[in-house]
Design a protein around this motif. Structure first.
Motif, PDB file in Angstrom:
ATOM      1  N   GLN A 117       0.855  -1.190   0.000  1.00 18.95           N
ATOM      2  CA  GLN A 117       0.000   0.000   0.000  1.00 18.95           C
ATOM      3  C   GLN A 117       0.891   1.240   0.000  1.00 18.95           C
ATOM      4  OE1 GLN A 117      -2.797  -0.072   3.249  1.00 18.95           O
ATOM      5  NE2 GLN A 117      -2.989  -2.284   3.102  1.00 18.95           N
ATOM      6  N   TRP A 118       0.742   2.058  -1.020  1.00 17.53           N
ATOM      7  CA  TRP A 118       1.570   3.256  -1.146  1.00 17.53           C
ATOM      8  C   TRP A 118       0.676   4.458  -1.413  1.00 17.53           C
ATOM      9  CZ3 TRP A 118       6.972   3.264  -0.895  1.00 17.53           C
ATOM     10  CH2 TRP A 118       7.567   1.997  -0.828  1.00 17.53           C
ATOM     11  N   GLU A 119       0.904   5.533  -0.671  1.00 16.71           N
ATOM     12  CA  GLU A 119       0.266   6.820  -0.925  1.00 16.71           C
ATOM     13  C   GLU A 119       1.396   7.818  -1.138  1.00 16.71           C
ATOM     14  OE1 GLU A 119      -2.290   7.701   2.391  1.00 16.71           O
ATOM     15  OE2 GLU A 119      -3.031   5.629   2.411  1.00 16.71           O
ATOM     16  N   ILE A 120       1.376   8.492  -2.288  1.00 13.35           N
ATOM     17  CA  ILE A 120       2.499   9.355  -2.661  1.00 13.35           C
ATOM     18  C   ILE A 120       2.003  10.692  -3.186  1.00 13.35           C
ATOM     19  CG2 ILE A 120       4.365   9.623  -4.348  1.00 13.35           C
ATOM     20  CD1 ILE A 120       4.904   6.644  -4.073  1.00 13.35           C
ATOM     21  N   ASP A 121       2.565  11.762  -2.639  1.00 16.58           N
ATOM     22  CA  ASP A 121       2.365  13.120  -3.141  1.00 16.58           C
ATOM     23  C   ASP A 121       3.743  13.569  -3.629  1.00 16.58           C
ATOM     24  OD1 ASP A 121       1.727  15.747  -3.684  1.00 16.58           O
ATOM     25  OD2 ASP A 121       1.334  16.302  -1.590  1.00 16.58           O
ATOM     26  N   LEU A 122       4.041  13.251  -4.894  1.00 16.50           N
ATOM     27  CA  LEU A 122       5.396  13.382  -5.440  1.00 16.50           C
ATOM     28  C   LEU A 122       5.708  14.829  -5.824  1.00 16.50           C
ATOM     29  CD1 LEU A 122       7.912  11.765  -6.136  1.00 16.50           C
ATOM     30  CD2 LEU A 122       6.989  11.457  -8.432  1.00 16.50           C
ATOM     31  N   ARG A 123       6.134  15.581  -4.824  1.00 17.35           N
ATOM     32  CA  ARG A 123       6.577  16.966  -5.002  1.00 17.35           C
ATOM     33  C   ARG A 123       7.409  17.329  -3.783  1.00 17.35           C
ATOM     34  NH1 ARG A 123       3.623  20.194  -1.601  1.00 17.35           N
ATOM     35  NH2 ARG A 123       1.798  19.153  -0.710  1.00 17.35           N
ATOM     36  N   VAL A 124       8.261  18.330  -3.924  1.00 20.35           N
ATOM     37  CA  VAL A 124       9.039  18.767  -2.771  1.00 20.35           C
ATOM     38  C   VAL A 124       8.056  19.207  -1.685  1.00 20.35           C
ATOM     39  CG1 VAL A 124      10.677  20.492  -1.918  1.00 20.35           C
ATOM     40  CG2 VAL A 124      11.055  19.405  -4.143  1.00 20.35           C
ATOM     41  N   GLY A 125       8.230  18.654  -0.499  1.00 17.57           N
ATOM     42  CA  GLY A 125       7.323  18.924   0.604  1.00 17.57           C
ATOM     43  C   GLY A 125       6.155  17.957   0.664  1.00 17.57           C
ATOM     44  N   GLY A 126       5.960  17.186  -0.405  1.00 15.77           N
ATOM     45  CA  GLY A 126       4.897  16.184  -0.421  1.00 15.77           C
ATOM     46  C   GLY A 126       5.267  15.013   0.474  1.00 15.77           C
ATOM     47  N   ARG A 127       4.270  14.328   0.930  1.00 20.12           N
ATOM     48  CA  ARG A 127       4.493  13.204   1.852  1.00 20.12           C
ATOM     49  C   ARG A 127       4.190  11.879   1.167  1.00 20.12           C
ATOM     50  NH1 ARG A 127       5.808  14.818   6.723  1.00 20.12           N
ATOM     51  NH2 ARG A 127       5.375  16.963   7.281  1.00 20.12           N
ATOM     52  N   TYR A 128       4.736  10.834   1.742  1.00 19.16           N
ATOM     53  CA  TYR A 128       4.440   9.482   1.279  1.00 19.16           C
ATOM     54  C   TYR A 128       4.265   8.582   2.486  1.00 19.16           C
ATOM     55  CZ  TYR A 128       9.078   7.866   2.529  1.00 19.16           C
ATOM     56  OH  TYR A 128      10.197   7.530   3.253  1.00 19.16           O
ATOM     57  N   VAL A 129       3.553   7.491   2.294  1.00 14.51           N
ATOM     58  CA  VAL A 129       3.458   6.454   3.310  1.00 14.51           C
ATOM     59  C   VAL A 129       3.368   5.114   2.595  1.00 14.51           C
ATOM     60  CG1 VAL A 129       0.936   6.597   3.533  1.00 14.51           C
ATOM     61  CG2 VAL A 129       2.291   5.688   5.427  1.00 14.51           C
ATOM     62  N   SER A 130       4.063   4.158   3.144  1.00 10.06           N
ATOM     63  CA  SER A 130       4.063   2.789   2.629  1.00 10.06           C
ATOM     64  C   SER A 130       3.642   1.889   3.781  1.00 10.06           C
ATOM     65  CB  SER A 130       5.477   2.439   2.161  1.00 10.06           C
ATOM     66  OG  SER A 130       5.641   1.050   2.076  1.00 10.06           O
ATOM     67  N   ARG A 131       2.724   0.980   3.489  1.00  6.78           N
ATOM     68  CA  ARG A 131       2.279   0.039   4.517  1.00  6.78           C
ATOM     69  C   ARG A 131       2.390  -1.380   3.975  1.00  6.78           C
ATOM     70  NH1 ARG A 131      -1.589   4.109   4.483  1.00  6.78           N
ATOM     71  NH2 ARG A 131      -1.480   5.436   6.323  1.00  6.78           N
ATOM     72  N   GLY A 132       2.644  -2.301   4.873  1.00  6.54           N
ATOM     73  CA  GLY A 132       2.726  -3.693   4.471  1.00  6.54           C
ATOM     74  C   GLY A 132       2.686  -4.598   5.676  1.00  6.54           C
ATOM     75  N   LYS A 133       2.990  -5.861   5.401  1.00  2.00           N
ATOM     76  CA  LYS A 133       3.035  -6.873   6.457  1.00  2.00           C
ATOM     77  C   LYS A 133       4.281  -7.721   6.291  1.00  2.00           C
ATOM     78  CE  LYS A 133      -1.837  -7.214   7.338  1.00  2.00           C
ATOM     79  NZ  LYS A 133      -3.050  -7.987   7.303  1.00  2.00           N
ATOM     80  N   GLY A 134       4.843  -8.087   7.433  1.00  2.00           N
ATOM     81  CA  GLY A 134       5.973  -8.991   7.430  1.00  2.00           C
ATOM     82  C   GLY A 134       5.515 -10.414   7.203  1.00  2.00           C
ATOM     83  N   LYS A 135       6.470 -11.293   7.015  1.00  2.00           N
ATOM     84  CA  LYS A 135       6.174 -12.713   6.823  1.00  2.00           C
ATOM     85  C   LYS A 135       5.338 -13.257   7.983  1.00  2.00           C
ATOM     86  CE  LYS A 135       8.441 -17.134   6.044  1.00  2.00           C
ATOM     87  NZ  LYS A 135       9.719 -17.820   5.903  1.00  2.00           N
ATOM     88  N   ASP A 136       5.572 -12.683   9.175  1.00  2.00           N
ATOM     89  CA  ASP A 136       4.830 -13.112  10.365  1.00  2.00           C
ATOM     90  C   ASP A 136       3.436 -12.489  10.461  1.00  2.00           C
ATOM     91  OD1 ASP A 136       5.455 -10.478  10.901  1.00  2.00           O
ATOM     92  OD2 ASP A 136       6.594 -10.898  12.719  1.00  2.00           O
ATOM     93  N   GLY A 137       3.068 -11.665   9.462  1.00  2.00           N
ATOM     94  CA  GLY A 137       1.760 -11.028   9.457  1.00  2.00           C
ATOM     95  C   GLY A 137       1.709  -9.709  10.199  1.00  2.00           C
ATOM     96  N   LYS A 138       2.817  -9.333  10.834  1.00  2.00           N
ATOM     97  CA  LYS A 138       2.861  -8.092  11.603  1.00  2.00           C
ATOM     98  C   LYS A 138       2.912  -6.885  10.650  1.00  2.00           C
ATOM     99  CE  LYS A 138       5.399  -5.805  15.288  1.00  2.00           C
ATOM    100  NZ  LYS A 138       6.547  -5.871  16.175  1.00  2.00           N
TER     101      LYS A 138
END
Length: 152
Positions: A48-69
């Motif tokens: 899961q990626w949310e990206i505001d691709l500009r200087v000052g823009g924010r991003y967030v990446s979400r995922g899960k490890g092999k253990d589901g965490k």
């Protein structure tokens, strides 16, 4: 093969990718592409990626490890210069919220792109530097494999 080196403050990856800089830059900035290649079933997957691709823009990446965490990496873009440079802050939930900086430099080279990735600001966090020095080769390898795959 990814060449990895370290300093007291940084992890540096250097690799040749047989794809044009524009394609590699898109692979590290387009949420749809990032979710395809950043991870595997044996380790973790950032899908899961949310990206505001500009200087000052924010991003967030979400995922899960092999253990589901679940995990999250977030930050802000400091420099956006397609297809040459991308600089972003890096704050990972699994890193105790320590802030660092990731710099991607892309240059045309031979039949593709020379990529240099520098993850800096790690001097205060030796355990994180060790973790990233083992993790970045995997991530850069996934990027190379994805970028070099033939497209329809």
């Amino acid at each position: 093969m990814v060449n990895i080196s370290t300093t007291d403050d940084a992890v540096i990856a250097d690799i040749e990718i047989q794809a044009p800089p524009e394609a590699v830059y898109a692979a590290i900035t387009d949420p749809a592409q990032l979710s395809q290649w950043w991870g595997d079933d044996d380790t973790y997957h950032a899908d899961q990626w949310e990206i505001d691709l500009r200087v000052g823009g924010r991003y967030v990446s979400r995922g899960k490890g092999k253990d589901g965490k679940p995990f999250e990496v977030r930050g802000e873009y400091l420099e956006v210069d397609p297809p040459r440079v991308l600089v972003q802050t890096w704050i990972a939930s699994f890193g105790g919220e320590a802030a660092s900086v990731v710099r991607w430099e892309l240059a045309p080279s031979g039949r593709g792109t020379r990529l240099k990735m520098t993850h800096s600001g790690l001097r205060p966090f030796p355990p994180l530097k060790d973790m990233y020095s083992n993790g970045w080769p995997r991530v850069i390898g996934w990027l190379k494999g994805f970028s070099e795959r033939p497209r329809a």
